[in-house]
Design a protein around this motif. Structure first.
Motif, PDB file in Angstrom:
ATOM      1  N   THR B  41     -16.462  20.608 -29.188  1.00 16.89           N
ATOM      2  CA  THR B  41     -17.358  21.245 -30.145  1.00 16.89           C
ATOM      3  C   THR B  41     -17.001  22.713 -30.321  1.00 16.89           C
ATOM      4  N   GLU B  81     -22.476  18.744 -34.385  1.00 13.93           N
ATOM      5  CA  GLU B  81     -22.942  17.658 -33.524  1.00 13.93           C
ATOM      6  C   GLU B  81     -24.306  17.129 -33.939  1.00 13.93           C
ATOM      7  N   ASP B 157     -17.895  16.528 -36.054  1.00 22.84           N
ATOM      8  CA  ASP B 157     -18.178  16.367 -34.632  1.00 22.84           C
ATOM      9  C   ASP B 157     -18.968  15.078 -34.442  1.00 22.84           C
ATOM     10  N   GLU B 158     -18.357  14.083 -33.901  1.00 23.18           N
ATOM     11  CA  GLU B 158     -18.968  12.774 -33.700  1.00 23.18           C
ATOM     12  C   GLU B 158     -19.687  12.295 -34.966  1.00 23.18           C
TER      13      GLU B 158
HETATM   14 MG   LIG Z   1     -19.590  18.226 -28.426  1.00 18.01          MG
END
Ligand SMILES: [Mg+2]
Ligand SMILES: Nc1ncnc2c1ncn2[C@@H]1O[C@H](COP(=O)(O)OP(=O)(O)OP(=O)(O)O)[C@@H](O)[C@H]1O
Lengths: 431, 261
Positions: B41, B81, B157-158
């Motif tokens: 991140t 995130e 991010d994800e």
């Molecule tokens: Mg992360």
């Protein structure tokens, strides 16, 4: 754009808006009718007129307090709701985000303030035969400045707080000074002289500008997202910071050279004060009986008590003044440091105007040779403290800089306090 | 497109990134894998021009993030995130707000918002407040927001951690399409499936540095694992799930057709 969204967000909370509008309407209506009722049932005109002004002040103040809550929320709120990172990842510049936030809060609270004031005026003044336009205008202006100062302060808190709760606690730093300011304002309104209110508005504007600048300089994405939270072992950290600020500070002479600019400002305070005092004395601006008691201590008509007692008295008085000045420097942006030399200069000049320069100068010889340099050094270092206090930096380190400046001051006191002791002895035995 | 050299980032006492060097060309995709706290991140935030590197260099399309972070931010679409949506805004006005921040013209952004909402099956919910959205719906909105302005570099991010498999597949197809249009991608994920779907290059991170960077073939060789013969006789749970979901959608479409008829 940020402002627009924030405004919409504030407006979209219907219940909140309803409550705010209701308050801003209800209070002016209630106090307006109150004043009118008093007028109708034969309250004296003087009382009614004064009361109508106090009512206006009251009406303006309530919505101003909303601005505090909104401003406190501005950045911590986004942080808590995790929307901050998205906002910060946009190409908006720091200035745009900061200005947007401030503008949104100001728009809401000023609308409510002026709405309330207008309603109040419509309810109260028609038919009252008294309409203090100048004062109301001054009140309106000082409200803007006051709200701006409050908002700027709250935004600084909001930038630095990690949680809403911390922000609310820290808000007391704003509420306390603000309550003092409000009392001053209320007193000024009771005095009923518009020019005092203008001066007050000017002062608040300066405060607002300083605070806005501080907030802006302290604003950075870095500071908001990455600053280390550092809540572990707060005492040890505080202790370490304190020790670090005392370690490796320069000695007195290097310090004087390093801080030559604030020292020069402080040194300039003395002649400036003398000049101002002289002019004030010549033009009789201040009634002499206000200054006379102060003068008498300068000219020193020896009272009872031994010489030792007197020397001790002068000494403790001066040390106290030096300590007070340093403490006040943090909140007065160093103004107290300037006053440390300006005020004695003023008294000197004033005395000179009433008598002669020779006589006035004889009052400060020979102790002045020691006291004045000491005051200049202390004043300069206090100005440095104030400058550190109003300087925020995107990289942080505010506390460290203020501590450093304060540590310099404390270290300088090791020299200044003995100097004051010598001066007081000189004053009593040779003066 | 994106060049990162010797990137380091320190948060107070924590050294989150030590020495990261990666490169992503136009139309390519880099997937970052790594344990929790590896610094993925943080790396994305530095690449997005949100955080300034403590050391090293980040360059997007030739612009150095340390010199002109605002310029970098304008080229990049960062999907953090957490979706970080404003709860009291509808999806449409939320996306419109960010479209305006990125200087898209009103017609253009209106069209694009409708297209993307349609693609992610959010058209009907588009006027509801985002506070009422489910976790996956929020993530979709966040993905749309990050890619609304056709960024040259998408950092996600994800992106599919909360999406159902069907939507995740759709998101991958969407990301692949962006890639074909010439956009560079950097994706952090914990899903190996996602990594296999998207990756050109894979970077495996640990303790703030990249342990290995390369495509799957290179990484397989580096890992020294022998080839594994896998025989699948029964469909996997995922295949079953997708088949049923597809059937049901077909049923619904038939139902709708019979109604209109
Ligand atoms: Mg992360
Ligand atoms: N604001 C912050 N202040 C201090 N340390 C931080 C901060 N943000 C992250 N860290 C630390 O930096 C390191 C890397 O964090 P990062 O969020 O980049 O990990 P990650 O690879 O994204 O992990 P995950 O897979 O769990 O998302 C961690 O050790 C974390 O504790």
């Amino acid at each position: 754009m940020v402002a627009k969204r924030d405004l919409r967000d504030a407006v979209s909370e219907l219940r909140l808006i309803a409550a705010m509008v209701a308050l801003t309407l209800a209070i002016p209506l209630a106090s307006g009718t109150g004043v009118r009722a008093l007028a109708a049932f034969g309250g004296g005109t003087a009382v009614v007129n004064r009361l109508s002004l106090v009512g206006a002040f009251f009406v303006v103040f309530i919505p101003a307090s909303f601005s505090l809550v909104l401003a406190l929320e501005s950045f911590v709120g986004e942080r808590e709701r995790t929307t901050l990172e998205v906002l910060l990842s946009t190409p908006l510049r720091e200035a745009e985000i900061y200005a947007g936030k401030v503008a949104a809060v100001l728009a809401v609270s000023l609308t409510l303030c002026y709405g309330g004031l207008l309603v109040y005026c419509f309810v109260t003044f028609p038919g009252l035969g008294y309409f203090p336009l100048a004062i109301l205008l001054a009140l309106a202006l000082s409200t803007i400045c006051q709200v701006a100062a409050m908002v700027a302060g709250a935004v600084i808190v909001s930038l630095n707080a990690r949680t809403m709760r911390a922000a609310n606690v820290m808000a007391s730093f704003i509420i306390l000074p603000m309550s003092v300011v409000l009392q001053v304002e209320a007193a000024l309104i009771l005095v009923g002289r518009a020019e005092f209110l203008w001066a007050f508005a000017l002062m608040m504007a300066v405060v607002a500008l300083i605070l806005l600048r501080m907030g802006f300089n302290g604003f950075s994405r870095e500071a908001l997202l990455a600053r280390d939270v550092g809540l572990r072992r707060p005492w040890r950290r505080a202790n370490a910071a304190l020790r670090a600020s005392f370690n490796q500070r320069p000695g007195l002479f290097r310090l004087v050279w390093m801080r030559r600019v604030p020292l020069l400002i402080a040194a300039a305070g003395f002649p400036l004060g003398a000049l101002a005092g002289y002019l004030a004395g010549l033009t009789n601006l201040i009634p002499a009986n206000v200054v006379r008691p102060v003068l008498s201590t300068l000219v020193r008509s020896t009272g009872g008590g031994g010489a030792i007692d007197e020397a001790l008295l002068i000494f403790s008085h001066n040390v106290l003044a030096f300590l007070l000045v340093a403490g006040l420097a943090v909140v007065s942006a160093g103004l107290s440091g300037f006053l440390l030399t300006f005020a004695p200069g003023f008294i000197l000049g004033f005395a000179a105007a009433l008598s002669s320069w020779a006589f006035a100068l004889s009052g400060i010889v020979p102790n002045g040779f020691v006291e004045i340099p000491a005051a200049i050094i202390a004043g300069g270092l206090a100005i440095q403290i104030g400058a550190a206090a109003i300087h925020m930096d995107a990289r942080g380190g505010w506390a460290a800089r203020v501590l450093e400046a304060a540590a310099d001051y404390v270290r300088a006191l090791r020299w200044l306090v003995p100097a004051l002791a010598v001066a007081s002895v000189l004053e009593v035995f040779l003066g | 497109m994106l060049e990162v050299e010797g990137l380091a980032k320190r948060y107070g006492d924590v050294l989150a990134l030590r020495d990261l060097t990666v490169k992503v060309d136009q139309g390519e995709c880099l997937v970052l894998l790594g344990r929790n706290g590896a610094g993925k991140t943080t790396a994305l935030r530095c690449m997005a021009g949100v955080l300034l590197p403590s050391a090293g260099m980040v360059r997007v399309d030739g612009i150095d993030a340390a010199d002109d972070p605002a310029g970098v931010r304008a080229l990049v679409g960062l999907m953090p995130e957490v979706p970080g949506l404003y709860e009291r805004m509808s999806a449409r006005s939320y996306l419109d707000h960010f479209g305006a921040i990125y200087d898209l013209s009103p017609e253009l952004r209106g069209r694009r918002i409708e297209d993307l909402l349609e693609l992610f099956e959010l058209s009907d919910a588009g006027d509801r407040w985002l506070g009422t959205y489910s976790k996956g719906m929020r993530q979709k909105v966040a993905l749309i927001r990050a890619t609304l302005h056709h960024p040259r570099l998408v950092l996600a991010d994800e992106p599919t951690s909360a999406l159902d498999p069907d939507s995740a597949r759709r998101a991958w197809i969407y990301l692949k399409d962006l890639q074909k249009e010439g956009c560079a991608l950097v994706i952090c994920t914990h899903s190996m499936e996602e990594a296999e779907h998207l990756a050109g290059d894979i970077g495996i991170m640990s303790n703030g540095r990249a342990l290995a960077v390369g495509n799957v073939v290179e990484l397989r060789r580096r890992s020294g694992l022998k080839t594994r013969q896998e025989v699948r006789e029964l469909p996997t749970l995922q295949d079953i799930y997708l088949a049923i979901v597809d059937n049901q959608r077909m049923d619904q479409r038939e139902l709708a057709e019979t109604r209109t008829a």
